[in-house]
Scaffold this motif. Structure first.
Motif, PDB file in Angstrom:
ATOM      1  N   TYR A 123      43.211  28.739  79.372  1.00  0.00           N
ATOM      2  CA  TYR A 123      43.382  30.063  79.621  1.00  0.00           C
ATOM      3  C   TYR A 123      42.923  31.069  78.718  1.00  0.00           C
ATOM      4  CZ  TYR A 123      45.848  28.804  84.007  1.00  0.00           C
ATOM      5  OH  TYR A 123      46.307  28.119  85.178  1.00  0.00           O
ATOM      6  N   TYR A 124      43.310  31.187  77.634  1.00  0.00           N
ATOM      7  CA  TYR A 124      43.176  32.307  76.547  1.00  0.00           C
ATOM      8  C   TYR A 124      41.639  32.378  76.503  1.00  0.00           C
ATOM      9  CZ  TYR A 124      43.031  34.955  72.262  1.00  0.00           C
ATOM     10  OH  TYR A 124      42.741  35.721  71.222  1.00  0.00           O
ATOM     11  N   ARG A 125      41.055  31.374  76.298  1.00  0.00           N
ATOM     12  CA  ARG A 125      39.529  31.306  76.141  1.00  0.00           C
ATOM     13  C   ARG A 125      38.676  31.796  77.263  1.00  0.00           C
ATOM     14  NH1 ARG A 125      39.224  26.096  72.343  1.00  0.00           N
ATOM     15  NH2 ARG A 125      39.345  24.752  74.209  1.00  0.00           N
ATOM     16  N   LEU A 126      39.406  31.426  78.594  1.00  0.00           N
ATOM     17  CA  LEU A 126      39.026  32.052  79.575  1.00  0.00           C
ATOM     18  C   LEU A 126      39.152  33.756  80.036  1.00  0.00           C
ATOM     19  CD1 LEU A 126      39.628  29.032  82.000  1.00  0.00           C
ATOM     20  CD2 LEU A 126      37.390  29.802  81.155  1.00  0.00           C
ATOM     21  N   GLY A 127      39.814  34.206  79.171  1.00  0.00           N
ATOM     22  CA  GLY A 127      40.342  35.800  78.938  1.00  0.00           C
ATOM     23  C   GLY A 127      41.707  36.056  79.569  1.00  0.00           C
ATOM     24  N   GLU A 128      42.420  34.786  80.303  1.00  0.00           N
ATOM     25  CA  GLU A 128      43.542  35.046  80.957  1.00  0.00           C
ATOM     26  C   GLU A 128      44.550  34.921  80.154  1.00  0.00           C
ATOM     27  OE1 GLU A 128      43.815  32.959  84.898  1.00  0.00           O
ATOM     28  OE2 GLU A 128      41.764  32.545  84.822  1.00  0.00           O
ATOM     29  N   ASN A 129      44.964  35.936  79.424  1.00  0.00           N
ATOM     30  CA  ASN A 129      45.941  36.204  78.452  1.00  0.00           C
ATOM     31  C   ASN A 129      47.264  35.697  78.942  1.00  0.00           C
ATOM     32  OD1 ASN A 129      43.586  36.391  76.973  1.00  0.00           O
ATOM     33  ND2 ASN A 129      44.423  38.095  75.598  1.00  0.00           N
ATOM     34  N   GLU A 130      47.478  36.602  79.925  1.00  0.00           N
ATOM     35  CA  GLU A 130      48.992  36.376  80.521  1.00  0.00           C
ATOM     36  C   GLU A 130      49.217  35.101  80.973  1.00  0.00           C
ATOM     37  OE1 GLU A 130      51.508  38.494  83.988  1.00  0.00           O
ATOM     38  OE2 GLU A 130      50.088  39.584  83.097  1.00  0.00           O
ATOM     39  N   ARG A 131      48.259  34.273  81.534  1.00  0.00           N
ATOM     40  CA  ARG A 131      48.739  32.924  82.086  1.00  0.00           C
ATOM     41  C   ARG A 131      48.739  32.083  80.747  1.00  0.00           C
ATOM     42  NH1 ARG A 131      46.043  31.305  87.617  1.00  0.00           N
ATOM     43  NH2 ARG A 131      47.856  29.844  87.491  1.00  0.00           N
ATOM     44  N   ALA A 132      47.898  32.266  79.786  1.00  0.00           N
ATOM     45  CA  ALA A 132      48.055  31.630  78.508  1.00  0.00           C
ATOM     46  C   ALA A 132      49.238  31.755  77.900  1.00  0.00           C
ATOM     47  CB  ALA A 132      47.010  32.135  77.632  1.00  0.00           C
ATOM     48  N   PHE A 133      49.777  32.813  77.876  1.00  0.00           N
ATOM     49  CA  PHE A 133      51.330  33.327  77.142  1.00  0.00           C
ATOM     50  C   PHE A 133      52.210  32.379  77.924  1.00  0.00           C
ATOM     51  CE2 PHE A 133      54.694  36.162  76.598  1.00  0.00           C
ATOM     52  CZ  PHE A 133      54.631  36.294  75.331  1.00  0.00           C
ATOM     53  N   GLU A 134      52.074  32.586  79.381  1.00  0.00           N
ATOM     54  CA  GLU A 134      53.270  32.128  80.055  1.00  0.00           C
ATOM     55  C   GLU A 134      53.089  30.780  80.143  1.00  0.00           C
ATOM     56  OE1 GLU A 134      52.316  33.265  84.160  1.00  0.00           O
ATOM     57  OE2 GLU A 134      53.127  35.456  83.806  1.00  0.00           O
ATOM     58  N   ALA A 149      53.367  24.245  71.948  1.00  0.00           N
ATOM     59  CA  ALA A 149      52.454  24.689  72.515  1.00  0.00           C
ATOM     60  C   ALA A 149      52.021  26.153  72.221  1.00  0.00           C
ATOM     61  CB  ALA A 149      52.734  24.858  73.989  1.00  0.00           C
ATOM     62  N   VAL A 150      53.282  26.885  71.753  1.00  0.00           N
ATOM     63  CA  VAL A 150      53.073  28.282  71.468  1.00  0.00           C
ATOM     64  C   VAL A 150      52.350  28.213  69.780  1.00  0.00           C
ATOM     65  CG1 VAL A 150      54.244  30.387  70.315  1.00  0.00           C
ATOM     66  CG2 VAL A 150      55.226  28.962  72.331  1.00  0.00           C
ATOM     67  N   ALA A 151      52.627  27.344  69.043  1.00  0.00           N
ATOM     68  CA  ALA A 151      52.133  27.330  67.852  1.00  0.00           C
ATOM     69  C   ALA A 151      50.492  27.016  67.929  1.00  0.00           C
ATOM     70  CB  ALA A 151      52.839  26.133  67.082  1.00  0.00           C
ATOM     71  N   VAL A 152      50.126  26.129  68.752  1.00  0.00           N
ATOM     72  CA  VAL A 152      48.692  25.720  69.155  1.00  0.00           C
ATOM     73  C   VAL A 152      47.904  26.878  69.831  1.00  0.00           C
ATOM     74  CG1 VAL A 152      47.499  24.341  70.661  1.00  0.00           C
ATOM     75  CG2 VAL A 152      49.244  23.317  69.661  1.00  0.00           C
ATOM     76  N   LEU A 153      48.589  27.825  70.618  1.00  0.00           N
ATOM     77  CA  LEU A 153      48.017  28.820  70.985  1.00  0.00           C
ATOM     78  C   LEU A 153      47.904  30.119  69.913  1.00  0.00           C
ATOM     79  CD1 LEU A 153      46.937  30.781  73.418  1.00  0.00           C
ATOM     80  CD2 LEU A 153      49.396  31.463  73.687  1.00  0.00           C
ATOM     81  N   ALA A 154      49.026  30.081  69.199  1.00  0.00           N
ATOM     82  CA  ALA A 154      48.917  31.171  68.106  1.00  0.00           C
ATOM     83  C   ALA A 154      47.472  30.796  67.174  1.00  0.00           C
ATOM     84  CB  ALA A 154      50.258  31.100  67.287  1.00  0.00           C
TER      85      ALA A 154
END
Length: 199
Positions: A123-134, A149-154
């Motif tokens: 999601y983050y790489r697609l520019g959908e930051n809010e959905r990535a965060f959620e 999952a949070v550490a992976v995204l971070a």
């Protein structure tokens, strides 16, 4: 005479080719799940992911959905990871499926955290930051260790030097408490340092 023989051979070859194409088409449409592993075994992850997704669309089976998500992750297809991964995470039976995966001795990571982390990153790489965060925070419960999952995204956010999103992650984590705070405290210190170093 030679022309007749060549014509007969050519006609036979075309007939065989047409038959094989027909059989391939029938299998692809009616039984796409049969083609997932053969393509995966020869390294054609994108094709394998497509067949896994086609199989899920046909069967709505949780195992097929897991395959579609996992193989899309391997193929690096962010759109499919986000689409099928989101369905997978919110499907009835996801928690039980993850628990079964975690019992498998060949799985050396928390399966739920892995899937949610990869979907969040997609999601983050697609520019959908809010959905990535959620998605990343959806995976968090009472434990917080290195493979969550949070550490992976971070990690992805740090790599992109995205101070705004990293600050959001830091602030949201600041509201959480966990059964064991050891890794959490160390991770928060790292995030704080990274935020301070970014422009």
């Amino acid at each position: 005479m030679k022309k007749l023989i060549l014509k007969t051979i050519l006609t036979s070859l075309l007939g065989v080719l047409a038959g094989l194409t027909l059989v391939w088409g029938i299998i692809s449409l009616a039984f796409p799940g049969m083609l997932v592993k053969p393509f995966l075994n020869i390294g054609m992850e994108k094709t394998s992911a497509w067949y896994a997704a086609s199989s899920y669309i046909r069967t709505h089976d949780l195992e097929d959905l897991a395959d579609a998500t996992e193989i899309s992750i391997r193929a690096g297809n962010d759109k499919q990871v986000a689409y099928y991964g989101n369905i997978f995470i919110h499907r009835d039976g996801f928690a039980e499926f993850c628990a079964e995966k975690d019992k498998d001795e060949t799985v050396t990571f928390d399966y739920k955290q892995f899937i949610c982390g990869q979907v969040a990153v997609a999601y983050y790489r697609l520019g959908e930051n809010e959905r990535a965060f959620e998605t990343a925070f959806y995976a968090i419960d009472r434990t917080f260790d290195g493979d969550n999952a949070v550490a992976v995204l971070a990690e992805t956010v740090i790599y992109k030097q995205d101070k705004a999103t990293l600050t959001l992650i830091y602030n949201e984590l600041g509201l959480k408490t966990f059964d064991d705070m050891t890794y959490y405290k160390a991770f928060m210190t790292i995030l704080q340092s990274k935020i301070a170093s970014l422009q």
